[in-house]
Scaffold this motif. Structure first.
Motif, PDB file in Angstrom:
ATOM      1  N   LEU A   1       0.849  -1.180   0.000  1.00 61.68           N
ATOM      2  CA  LEU A   1       0.000   0.000   0.000  1.00 61.68           C
ATOM      3  C   LEU A   1       0.889   1.235   0.000  1.00 61.68           C
ATOM      4  O   LEU A   1       1.941   1.247   0.627  1.00 61.68           O
ATOM      5  CB  LEU A   1      -0.914   0.033   1.225  1.00 61.68           C
ATOM      6  N   ALA A   2       0.460   2.271  -0.696  1.00 60.55           N
ATOM      7  CA  ALA A   2       1.181   3.547  -0.699  1.00 60.55           C
ATOM      8  C   ALA A   2       0.317   4.603  -0.026  1.00 60.55           C
ATOM      9  O   ALA A   2      -0.910   4.618  -0.177  1.00 60.55           O
ATOM     10  CB  ALA A   2       1.525   3.978  -2.120  1.00 60.55           C
ATOM     11  N   VAL A   3       0.972   5.473   0.734  1.00 63.00           N
ATOM     12  CA  VAL A   3       0.297   6.534   1.468  1.00 63.00           C
ATOM     13  C   VAL A   3       0.901   7.864   1.052  1.00 63.00           C
ATOM     14  O   VAL A   3       2.124   8.041   1.100  1.00 63.00           O
ATOM     15  CB  VAL A   3       0.461   6.354   2.995  1.00 63.00           C
ATOM     16  N   ILE A   4       0.055   8.808   0.638  1.00 63.84           N
ATOM     17  CA  ILE A   4       0.498  10.171   0.374  1.00 63.84           C
ATOM     18  C   ILE A   4      -0.421  11.122   1.129  1.00 63.84           C
ATOM     19  O   ILE A   4      -1.594  10.821   1.370  1.00 63.84           O
ATOM     20  CB  ILE A   4       0.516  10.512  -1.131  1.00 63.84           C
ATOM     21  N   ARG A   5       0.110  12.272   1.479  1.00 64.09           N
ATOM     22  CA  ARG A   5      -0.654  13.235   2.271  1.00 64.09           C
ATOM     23  C   ARG A   5      -1.274  14.285   1.359  1.00 64.09           C
ATOM     24  O   ARG A   5      -0.654  14.731   0.391  1.00 64.09           O
ATOM     25  CB  ARG A   5       0.248  13.903   3.308  1.00 64.09           C
ATOM     26  N   ASP A   6      -2.493  14.666   1.685  1.00 60.98           N
ATOM     27  CA  ASP A   6      -3.148  15.792   1.028  1.00 60.98           C
ATOM     28  C   ASP A   6      -2.900  17.019   1.889  1.00 60.98           C
ATOM     29  O   ASP A   6      -3.535  17.188   2.934  1.00 60.98           O
ATOM     30  CB  ASP A   6      -4.653  15.534   0.894  1.00 60.98           C
ATOM     31  N   PRO A   7      -1.961  17.890   1.503  1.00 62.71           N
ATOM     32  CA  PRO A   7      -1.583  19.006   2.373  1.00 62.71           C
ATOM     33  C   PRO A   7      -2.675  20.053   2.545  1.00 62.71           C
ATOM     34  O   PRO A   7      -2.677  20.802   3.520  1.00 62.71           O
ATOM     35  CB  PRO A   7      -0.357  19.599   1.667  1.00 62.71           C
ATOM     36  N   GLN A   8      -3.625  20.102   1.631  1.00 62.05           N
ATOM     37  CA  GLN A   8      -4.666  21.124   1.708  1.00 62.05           C
ATOM     38  C   GLN A   8      -5.758  20.784   2.715  1.00 62.05           C
ATOM     39  O   GLN A   8      -6.399  21.671   3.266  1.00 62.05           O
ATOM     40  CB  GLN A   8      -5.284  21.357   0.327  1.00 62.05           C
ATOM     41  N   HIS A   9      -5.967  19.492   2.943  1.00 62.24           N
ATOM     42  CA  HIS A   9      -7.091  19.082   3.793  1.00 62.24           C
ATOM     43  C   HIS A   9      -6.666  18.249   4.997  1.00 62.24           C
ATOM     44  O   HIS A   9      -7.515  17.747   5.727  1.00 62.24           O
ATOM     45  CB  HIS A   9      -8.108  18.292   2.967  1.00 62.24           C
ATOM     46  N   ASP A  10      -5.365  18.078   5.224  1.00 63.90           N
ATOM     47  CA  ASP A  10      -4.857  17.275   6.331  1.00 63.90           C
ATOM     48  C   ASP A  10      -5.487  15.888   6.325  1.00 63.90           C
ATOM     49  O   ASP A  10      -5.995  15.400   7.339  1.00 63.90           O
ATOM     50  CB  ASP A  10      -5.108  17.977   7.677  1.00 63.90           C
ATOM     51  N   LEU A  11      -5.462  15.265   5.157  1.00 66.92           N
ATOM     52  CA  LEU A  11      -5.955  13.907   4.969  1.00 66.92           C
ATOM     53  C   LEU A  11      -4.864  13.096   4.276  1.00 66.92           C
ATOM     54  O   LEU A  11      -3.896  13.651   3.770  1.00 66.92           O
ATOM     55  CB  LEU A  11      -7.234  13.902   4.114  1.00 66.92           C
ATOM     56  N   TYR A  12      -5.057  11.785   4.242  1.00 64.27           N
ATOM     57  CA  TYR A  12      -4.124  10.909   3.557  1.00 64.27           C
ATOM     58  C   TYR A  12      -4.876  10.078   2.520  1.00 64.27           C
ATOM     59  O   TYR A  12      -6.013   9.655   2.745  1.00 64.27           O
ATOM     60  CB  TYR A  12      -3.421   9.965   4.534  1.00 64.27           C
ATOM     61  N   HIS A  13      -4.232   9.866   1.385  1.00 65.13           N
ATOM     62  CA  HIS A  13      -4.765   8.980   0.354  1.00 65.13           C
ATOM     63  C   HIS A  13      -3.959   7.680   0.396  1.00 65.13           C
ATOM     64  O   HIS A  13      -2.727   7.708   0.432  1.00 65.13           O
ATOM     65  CB  HIS A  13      -4.662   9.621  -1.028  1.00 65.13           C
ATOM     66  N   VAL A  14      -4.674   6.567   0.371  1.00 69.68           N
ATOM     67  CA  VAL A  14      -4.027   5.259   0.461  1.00 69.68           C
ATOM     68  C   VAL A  14      -4.503   4.403  -0.709  1.00 69.68           C
ATOM     69  O   VAL A  14      -5.706   4.263  -0.938  1.00 69.68           O
ATOM     70  CB  VAL A  14      -4.356   4.549   1.787  1.00 69.68           C
ATOM     71  N   GLY A  15      -3.551   3.864  -1.458  1.00 66.36           N
ATOM     72  CA  GLY A  15      -3.889   3.025  -2.603  1.00 66.36           C
ATOM     73  C   GLY A  15      -3.030   1.780  -2.630  1.00 66.36           C
ATOM     74  O   GLY A  15      -2.015   1.680  -1.932  1.00 66.36           O
ATOM     75  N   ALA A  16      -3.430   0.814  -3.460  1.00 67.82           N
ATOM     76  CA  ALA A  16      -2.722  -0.463  -3.566  1.00 67.82           C
ATOM     77  C   ALA A  16      -1.798  -0.446  -4.774  1.00 67.82           C
ATOM     78  O   ALA A  16      -2.126   0.102  -5.828  1.00 67.82           O
ATOM     79  CB  ALA A  16      -3.724  -1.610  -3.681  1.00 67.82           C
ATOM     80  N   LEU A  17      -0.633  -1.066  -4.608  1.00 66.42           N
ATOM     81  CA  LEU A  17       0.285  -1.261  -5.719  1.00 66.42           C
ATOM     82  C   LEU A  17      -0.033  -2.589  -6.396  1.00 66.42           C
ATOM     83  O   LEU A  17      -0.498  -3.534  -5.759  1.00 66.42           O
ATOM     84  CB  LEU A  17       1.736  -1.248  -5.238  1.00 66.42           C
ATOM     85  N   HIS A  18       0.236  -2.648  -7.697  1.00 63.81           N
ATOM     86  CA  HIS A  18      -0.047  -3.873  -8.449  1.00 63.81           C
ATOM     87  C   HIS A  18       0.929  -4.966  -8.019  1.00 63.81           C
ATOM     88  O   HIS A  18       2.133  -4.732  -7.954  1.00 63.81           O
ATOM     89  CB  HIS A  18       0.092  -3.609  -9.942  1.00 63.81           C
ATOM     90  N   PRO A  19       0.442  -6.165  -7.714  1.00 66.82           N
ATOM     91  CA  PRO A  19       1.352  -7.256  -7.339  1.00 66.82           C
ATOM     92  C   PRO A  19       2.346  -7.546  -8.460  1.00 66.82           C
ATOM     93  O   PRO A  19       1.982  -7.581  -9.637  1.00 66.82           O
ATOM     94  CB  PRO A  19       0.405  -8.448  -7.119  1.00 66.82           C
ATOM     95  N   VAL A  20       3.587  -7.777  -8.088  1.00 67.42           N
ATOM     96  CA  VAL A  20       4.631  -7.929  -9.094  1.00 67.42           C
ATOM     97  C   VAL A  20       4.489  -9.219  -9.895  1.00 67.42           C
ATOM     98  O   VAL A  20       5.004  -9.319 -11.004  1.00 67.42           O
ATOM     99  CB  VAL A  20       6.030  -7.878  -8.445  1.00 67.42           C
TER     100      VAL A  20
END
Length: 367
Positions: free
Chosen positions: A167-186
């Motif tokens: 899973l990858a986590v990035i921050r949304d700096p404008q709303h103090d939230l985080y987006h979490v998504g799945a990486l494709h299995p290798v």
């Protein structure tokens, strides 16, 4: 130790110019307070090599994921390192920015503590925008991939489960939230017929965020993996049936047929576990799953005891019954796509533990 107070020791000694030295590209060192690592420095800008040299010279040490940090165990030394950093930053005209944001590595580690299974956490820093394209290329969740392609993302956290799910986590700096998504299995080939797992947007509270990930993202990930696996199993079974009559495998079974059967026995247990976790089964369906599981297990035990290739009877069973029965049941039990309102927060499955993702075919990071 208060980062705003002490990190400004470094910031106050530098030039406010961000144009770089003698026309060199600019660079910024962002300082975060970490509950685990002390003060962590993440670098942004084309002149990142100068920034790393500056940090190393000042006395920052490499952390486990390769970033520079200074522990807070010796405050006198920490102050000395930060003052030295300020002097060196002034010489190189590197911008120093103390951040009051939560260090993304801390959030990700706290998040992992609330997720089922064993997870490791790494922080990736993208000093140049082109670097974030590596993560975008691996992203399975479409909206996260689009974000990485369209918006500047300077760092991300990647969580890897012990079975290889990422899973990858990035921050949304404008709303103090985080987006979490799945990486494709290798070890899964991209399949345009499969609905990829949608990313989720979560609050900065790790326990609350983990609950949403566990109820939505992880089941969607498992569902998508199952669809890829079932499609692959069906394609391989169809190819075998075009060459060999179901129930009449030649004796001895040829190598290509044995190899296909072995791939089925490797994938089938993962599909069975996912079907049991994602859907309720009738008595008949439960019996079908158990039958496939028992035949595979018995065959594996017999093969191990005799140290020979799978017997022709096992391969014939796969051609005539085992393969199609599992494929049909999996398609009936696990819907192809999520309900449309899952983006608004509806839970798609119960909180039962999910099966492991497919094991990675190659160890180590791909980025």
């Amino acid at each position: 130790m208060n980062l705003t107070k002490h990190a400004r020791m470094a910031a106050s000694g530098r030039s406010t110019s961000s144009d770089g030295v003698a026309g060199q590209p600019s660079c910024e060192i962002n300082l975060f307070t970490s509950s685990r690592d002390g003060i962590v420095a993440l670098v942004d800008g084309d002149n990142w090599r100068w920034a790393h040299t500056t940090l190393d010279t000042a006395g920052f040490e490499k952390s486990g994921d390769g970033h520079r940090a200074i522990p807070l165990t010796d405050l006198d030394r920490t102050r000395e390192v930060l003052l030295t950093l300020g002097v060196l930053a002034q010489i190189t005209q590197t911008k120093i920015t103390p951040s009051s944001d939560t260090y993304i590595g801390d959030f990700a580690r706290d998040l992992a503590d609330h997720l089922p299974g064993q997870w490791s956490v790494g922080v990736e820093s993208y000093a140049m925008r082109v670097w974030q394209g590596d993560l975008a290329a691996c992203m399975w969740s479409p909206s996260m991939a689009a974000t990485l392609e369209q918006r500047r993302v300077r760092w991300a956290a990647v969580l890897q489960r012990d079975d290889g799910a990422e899973l990858a986590v990035i921050r949304d700096p404008q709303h103090d939230l985080y987006h979490v998504g799945a990486l494709h299995p290798v070890n899964l080939h991209p399949d345009g017929l499969v609905t990829p797992p949608a990313s989720v947007t979560v609050q900065p509270t790790p326990a609350t965020a983990a609950s949403k990930i566990n109820s939505r993202l992880l089941p969607a990930y498992t569902r998508a993996v199952v669809h890829c696996q079932v499609n692959s199993l069906e394609e391989e079974l169809d190819r075998a049936r075009q060459t060999y009559e179901p129930g009449a495998a030649p004796e001895p079974a040829p190598k290509d047929l044995i190899d296909a059967y072995v791939r089925f026995t490797t994938t089938a247990p993962q599909v069975i576990a996912a079907v049991r976790a994602l859907a309720s089964q009738s008595e008949h369906e439960a019996a079908v799953l158990q039958r496939v599981e028992d035949v595979i297990a018995a065959g594996a035990q017999a093969d191990a005891e005799t140290a020979v290739a799978p017997r022709t009877s096992q391969v014939a069973w796969w051609l005539a019954e085992g393969g199609v029965s599992l494929i049909d049941l999996a398609r009936r039990s696990v819907p192809q796509s999520e309900p449309p309102d899952t983006e608004t927060g509806q839970t798609i499955v119960s909180a039962r533990a999910l099966p492991p993702a497919p094991a990675r075919s190659a160890p180590g990071p791909r980025r």
